[in-house]
Design a protein around this motif. Structure first.
Motif, PDB file in Angstrom:
ATOM      1  N   GLY A 284     -44.415   5.224  -5.409  1.00 56.48           N
ATOM      2  CA  GLY A 284     -42.912   4.892  -4.943  1.00 56.48           C
ATOM      3  C   GLY A 284     -42.825   3.371  -5.009  1.00 56.48           C
ATOM      4  N   SER A 285     -43.682   2.587  -4.896  1.00 55.18           N
ATOM      5  CA  SER A 285     -43.201   1.348  -5.049  1.00 55.18           C
ATOM      6  C   SER A 285     -43.250   0.696  -6.526  1.00 55.18           C
ATOM      7  CB  SER A 285     -44.436   0.183  -4.257  1.00 55.18           C
ATOM      8  OG  SER A 285     -45.724   0.566  -4.876  1.00 55.18           O
ATOM      9  N   THR A 286     -44.137   1.216  -7.352  1.00 54.68           N
ATOM     10  CA  THR A 286     -44.116   1.037  -8.619  1.00 54.68           C
ATOM     11  C   THR A 286     -43.008   1.291  -9.327  1.00 54.68           C
ATOM     12  OG1 THR A 286     -45.468   2.757  -9.367  1.00 54.68           O
ATOM     13  CG2 THR A 286     -46.843   0.760  -9.018  1.00 54.68           C
ATOM     14  N   TYR A 287     -42.234   2.802  -9.067  1.00 58.59           N
ATOM     15  CA  TYR A 287     -41.247   3.053  -9.725  1.00 58.59           C
ATOM     16  C   TYR A 287     -40.040   2.528  -9.185  1.00 58.59           C
ATOM     17  CZ  TYR A 287     -40.878   6.607 -13.306  1.00 58.59           C
ATOM     18  OH  TYR A 287     -40.862   7.364 -14.363  1.00 58.59           O
ATOM     19  N   LYS A 288     -40.052   1.991  -8.103  1.00 57.83           N
ATOM     20  CA  LYS A 288     -39.068   1.101  -7.494  1.00 57.83           C
ATOM     21  C   LYS A 288     -38.693  -0.241  -8.254  1.00 57.83           C
ATOM     22  CE  LYS A 288     -36.421  -1.640  -5.137  1.00 57.83           C
ATOM     23  NZ  LYS A 288     -34.666  -1.626  -5.468  1.00 57.83           N
ATOM     24  N   MET A 289     -40.089  -0.810  -8.694  1.00 57.88           N
ATOM     25  CA  MET A 289     -40.114  -2.086  -9.457  1.00 57.88           C
ATOM     26  C   MET A 289     -39.380  -1.840 -10.874  1.00 57.88           C
ATOM     27  SD  MET A 289     -44.051  -3.111  -8.879  1.00 57.88           S
ATOM     28  CE  MET A 289     -43.915  -4.544 -10.027  1.00 57.88           C
ATOM     29  N   ILE A 290     -39.308  -0.713 -11.585  1.00 52.66           N
ATOM     30  CA  ILE A 290     -38.680  -0.620 -12.818  1.00 52.66           C
ATOM     31  C   ILE A 290     -37.415  -0.910 -12.949  1.00 52.66           C
ATOM     32  CG2 ILE A 290     -38.525   0.974 -14.712  1.00 52.66           C
ATOM     33  CD1 ILE A 290     -40.897   2.453 -13.917  1.00 52.66           C
ATOM     34  N   PRO A 291     -36.496  -0.231 -12.309  1.00 48.82           N
ATOM     35  CA  PRO A 291     -34.927  -0.825 -12.356  1.00 48.82           C
ATOM     36  C   PRO A 291     -34.674  -2.345 -11.884  1.00 48.82           C
ATOM     37  CG  PRO A 291     -35.054   0.704 -10.878  1.00 48.82           C
ATOM     38  CD  PRO A 291     -36.530   0.871 -11.234  1.00 48.82           C
ATOM     39  N   GLY A 292     -35.461  -2.613 -10.895  1.00 50.92           N
ATOM     40  CA  GLY A 292     -35.174  -3.981 -10.516  1.00 50.92           C
ATOM     41  C   GLY A 292     -35.804  -5.259 -11.340  1.00 50.92           C
ATOM     42  N   ILE A 293     -36.826  -4.630 -12.195  1.00 46.93           N
ATOM     43  CA  ILE A 293     -37.286  -5.743 -13.214  1.00 46.93           C
ATOM     44  C   ILE A 293     -36.149  -5.980 -14.442  1.00 46.93           C
ATOM     45  CG2 ILE A 293     -38.996  -6.022 -15.113  1.00 46.93           C
ATOM     46  CD1 ILE A 293     -41.146  -4.579 -13.200  1.00 46.93           C
ATOM     47  N   PHE A 294     -35.700  -4.802 -14.668  1.00 41.34           N
ATOM     48  CA  PHE A 294     -34.569  -5.013 -16.077  1.00 41.34           C
ATOM     49  C   PHE A 294     -33.447  -5.781 -15.429  1.00 41.34           C
ATOM     50  CE2 PHE A 294     -37.617  -2.035 -17.821  1.00 41.34           C
ATOM     51  CZ  PHE A 294     -38.035  -2.465 -18.958  1.00 41.34           C
ATOM     52  N   GLN A 295     -33.199  -5.177 -14.157  1.00 40.23           N
ATOM     53  CA  GLN A 295     -31.836  -5.947 -13.587  1.00 40.23           C
ATOM     54  C   GLN A 295     -32.196  -7.334 -13.516  1.00 40.23           C
ATOM     55  OE1 GLN A 295     -29.150  -4.097 -12.597  1.00 40.23           O
ATOM     56  NE2 GLN A 295     -27.954  -4.994 -10.905  1.00 40.23           N
ATOM     57  N   ALA A 296     -33.309  -7.871 -13.005  1.00 43.34           N
ATOM     58  CA  ALA A 296     -33.433  -9.158 -12.963  1.00 43.34           C
ATOM     59  C   ALA A 296     -33.603  -9.846 -14.166  1.00 43.34           C
ATOM     60  CB  ALA A 296     -35.004  -9.415 -12.315  1.00 43.34           C
ATOM     61  N   LYS A 297     -33.998  -9.212 -15.130  1.00 42.91           N
ATOM     62  CA  LYS A 297     -34.007  -9.835 -16.545  1.00 42.91           C
ATOM     63  C   LYS A 297     -32.512  -9.989 -17.109  1.00 42.91           C
ATOM     64  CE  LYS A 297     -36.677  -9.264 -19.707  1.00 42.91           C
ATOM     65  NZ  LYS A 297     -37.762  -8.819 -20.991  1.00 42.91           N
ATOM     66  N   ALA A 298     -31.879  -9.107 -16.832  1.00 38.59           N
ATOM     67  CA  ALA A 298     -30.268  -8.989 -17.018  1.00 38.59           C
ATOM     68  C   ALA A 298     -29.708 -10.345 -16.739  1.00 38.59           C
ATOM     69  CB  ALA A 298     -29.458  -7.879 -16.907  1.00 38.59           C
ATOM     70  N   PHE A 299     -29.953 -10.751 -15.186  1.00 39.62           N
ATOM     71  CA  PHE A 299     -29.479 -11.775 -14.576  1.00 39.62           C
ATOM     72  C   PHE A 299     -29.930 -13.036 -15.114  1.00 39.62           C
ATOM     73  CE2 PHE A 299     -29.062  -9.208 -10.301  1.00 39.62           C
ATOM     74  CZ  PHE A 299     -27.385  -9.078 -10.953  1.00 39.62           C
TER      75      PHE A 299
ATOM     76  N   GLN B 217     -32.446 -17.019 -10.999  1.00 39.88           N
ATOM     77  CA  GLN B 217     -33.871 -17.417 -10.683  1.00 39.88           C
ATOM     78  C   GLN B 217     -34.363 -16.069 -10.009  1.00 39.88           C
ATOM     79  OE1 GLN B 217     -35.447 -20.268 -11.106  1.00 39.88           O
ATOM     80  NE2 GLN B 217     -34.082 -21.199 -12.431  1.00 39.88           N
ATOM     81  N   LEU B 218     -33.657 -14.843 -10.087  1.00 35.36           N
ATOM     82  CA  LEU B 218     -34.388 -13.813  -9.115  1.00 35.36           C
ATOM     83  C   LEU B 218     -35.751 -13.462  -9.393  1.00 35.36           C
ATOM     84  CD1 LEU B 218     -33.691 -11.453  -7.196  1.00 35.36           C
ATOM     85  CD2 LEU B 218     -33.044 -10.231  -9.327  1.00 35.36           C
ATOM     86  N   SER B 219     -36.268 -13.724  -8.327  1.00 33.47           N
ATOM     87  CA  SER B 219     -37.966 -13.416  -8.520  1.00 33.47           C
ATOM     88  C   SER B 219     -38.425 -11.992  -8.757  1.00 33.47           C
ATOM     89  CB  SER B 219     -38.622 -13.796  -7.215  1.00 33.47           C
ATOM     90  OG  SER B 219     -39.921 -13.484  -7.067  1.00 33.47           O
ATOM     91  N   TYR B 220     -39.455 -11.702  -9.435  1.00 35.02           N
ATOM     92  CA  TYR B 220     -39.685 -10.337  -9.777  1.00 35.02           C
ATOM     93  C   TYR B 220     -40.520  -9.852  -8.338  1.00 35.02           C
ATOM     94  CZ  TYR B 220     -38.826 -10.613 -14.679  1.00 35.02           C
ATOM     95  OH  TYR B 220     -38.236 -10.627 -15.750  1.00 35.02           O
ATOM     96  N   ALA B 221     -40.942 -10.838  -7.418  1.00 32.99           N
ATOM     97  CA  ALA B 221     -41.432 -10.241  -6.326  1.00 32.99           C
ATOM     98  C   ALA B 221     -40.396  -9.443  -5.725  1.00 32.99           C
ATOM     99  CB  ALA B 221     -41.689 -11.373  -5.458  1.00 32.99           C
ATOM    100  N   GLU B 222     -39.150  -9.549  -6.020  1.00 31.99           N
ATOM    101  CA  GLU B 222     -38.215  -8.765  -5.153  1.00 31.99           C
ATOM    102  C   GLU B 222     -37.900  -7.343  -5.628  1.00 31.99           C
ATOM    103  OE1 GLU B 222     -34.931 -11.555  -5.195  1.00 31.99           O
ATOM    104  OE2 GLU B 222     -35.562 -12.949  -3.620  1.00 31.99           O
ATOM    105  N   VAL B 223     -38.294  -7.234  -6.888  1.00 31.68           N
ATOM    106  CA  VAL B 223     -37.854  -5.765  -7.284  1.00 31.68           C
ATOM    107  C   VAL B 223     -38.707  -4.571  -6.708  1.00 31.68           C
ATOM    108  CG1 VAL B 223     -37.771  -7.115  -9.691  1.00 31.68           C
ATOM    109  CG2 VAL B 223     -39.965  -5.940  -9.017  1.00 31.68           C
TER     110      VAL B 223
END
Length: 459
Positions: free
Chosen positions: A345-360, A453-459
């Protein structure tokens, strides 16, 4: 002001879909998204059951079938391999055919391996025939990838962890359910064909319900460029590695647990069936919790500490295996299943968050950032899911080699312990190192800069 309803066209296609718009979501989006989620879960659930069918069929296959333990581990390894490979085309099938349409097709295709297994499941059938028929069951593993890609498009980012966790968890429950059905069949002195006969009508029901209740989204367009961009992004492969540690563990152990109990601890098929379902069941049910915790605390943080737990549990399994302590072995193996489910659950949640963070970070804002993140995360999910499932192949091959070399699974567990340590180190190095400093930076900057500056720790 209430947002307008989704724009529809014939064939259950939705043209306007804006889940990030709060008004749209509350007015109509939530109801439609949840309806598609529930029937996606059903289809994926049956797919997982068919994929892991041979993990229980091998328990029915006694000495009269003429298969060695190494043959059985090889058989389940190849089924897992096909399930991993077909996840890539299944991911992009959603964009080509539509989520509803492909759910109907992919559910219907499950009839092929189930009917074929029904036809050949008897003593005297050659190992080659069993292997070929088993390979067909691998298509059930593809349903996960198409289902996750489809549901990812229906939900807003703030709810993706829960939705993807529930979708995947409901699918994963197909593993313990088929083990429980097998337990009931074995307990009633039924044969493997009884088990297969139960699932054939269920497959038809899943396909019909998908046709009646699900929708296609025109916003999920076929985009070959997204696949290429996702494949070129380092985060796709980093997350693939981490997903090997979580989902690869879950599916690999699901296939192997019963065989380890029969080969190392001398359990009968019925005794093994009484024990094997509990770990996959709890690991499946806890997956949405992993997504929910990741929504709240950050997927990277949950994933990091989850690997600490998986490594500790594996170390205890090494001791239990060496001492041949069945109670300790089973109880800790169940804990390891639960942790693999949380990590899924936690790893799959990271995926959309990572690419959204990169977009920002690239300067995109608003709907442009959302669209960029959705485009790449949807494309990457198929690749990540496919590579992650290969972990199940590795686990079964590791057990096969360990039993051939040492007569037990101890050597395999030592290798798994080292791998979880590598996953911990990679999670910390890529997604958490320096996050505290970035957090202090965000606290002293304006809102616009904070997004960049969104941190990947938040994804």
């Amino acid at each position: 002001m209430t947002s307008p309803a989704p724009t529809r066209r014939s064939g259950r296609w939705i043209e306007r879909w804006e889940p990030e718009d709060e008004g749209f979501w509350e007015a109509t989006g939530r109801r439609i998204a949840h309806r598609n989620l529930w029937f996606s879960v059903l289809s994926e659930h049956i797919g997982f059951s068919v994929w892991t069918l041979w993990s229980v069929l091998v328990l029915f296959m006694g000495p009269e079938y003429g298969l060695t333990p190494a043959d059985k581990f090889l058989l389940t390894s190849m089924v897992t391999l096909v399930g991993a490979v077909v996840r890539v085309p299944y991911t992009f099938a959603v964009a080509v055919f539509g989520g509803r349409n492909w759910t109907i097709v992919s559910a219907g295709l499950l009839l092929v391996p189930t009917v074929a297994a029904y036809a050949v499941m008897e003593p005297g059938t050659s190992f080659t025939t069993f292997l070929l028929i088993g390979l067909l069951a691998g298509i059930g593993g593809g349903n996960f990838a198409s289902s996750m890609t489809n549901i990812n498009a229906f939900f807003p980012l703030r709810r993706k962890g829960w939705a993807l966790g529930l979708n995947a968890g409901g699918g994963n429950v197909g593993v313990p359910v088929i083990q429980l059905v097998a337990l009931a069949v074995i307990g009633a002195n039924g044969g493997p064909r009884v088990l297969l006969g139960i699932y054939i009508p269920l497959i038809v029901v899943a396909a019909v319900l998908a046709a009646v209740f699900m929708d296609n989204l025109t916003t999920v367009k076929n985009d070959a460029g997204a696949a290429k961009d996702a494949a070129r992004d380092a985060h796709t492969w980093i997350m693939s590695f981490l997903y090997v540690g979580t989902f690869g563990s879950f599916i690999g152990y699901s296939f192997a647990f019963g065989q380890v109990l029969t080969n190392q601890f001398g359990r009968t098929p019925l005794q093994a069936a009484y024990l094997t379902f509990l770990g996959p069941l709890l690991g499946s049910l806890v997956r949405p919790l992993g997504g929910r915790l990741a929504d709240r605390y950050g997927g990277a943080r949950i994933t990091l500490w989850n690997y600490v737990g998986m490594a500790a549990a594996t170390a205890v399994l090494v001791v239990a295996s060496m001492q041949k302590s069945l109670p300790l072995f089973v109880s800790v193996f169940v804990v390891l299943f639960v942790l693999s489910g949380l990590g899924n659950g936690s790893t799959y949640k990271m995926i959309p968050g990572i690419f959204q963070a990169k977009a920002f970070a690239e300067g995109l804002t608003g709907e442009a950032a959302v669209a960029h993140g959705r485009r790449l995360s949807g494309a990457s999910m198929g690749l990540i899911g496919a590579v992650g499932a290969l972990g199940g192949v590795g686990i079964n091959l590791a057990f096969r080699q360990s039993f051939l070399s040492y007569g037990s699974g101890t050597g395999a567990f030592v290798a798994f312990l080292a791998f979880y340590g590598a996953c911990f180190a990679l999670t910390w190095a890529v997604y958490l190192r320096g996050s505290a400093a970035r957090a202090r930076t965000r606290a002293s900057q304006g809102a616009a800069e904070a997004k960049a500056q969104l941190s990947y720790a938040e994804v």
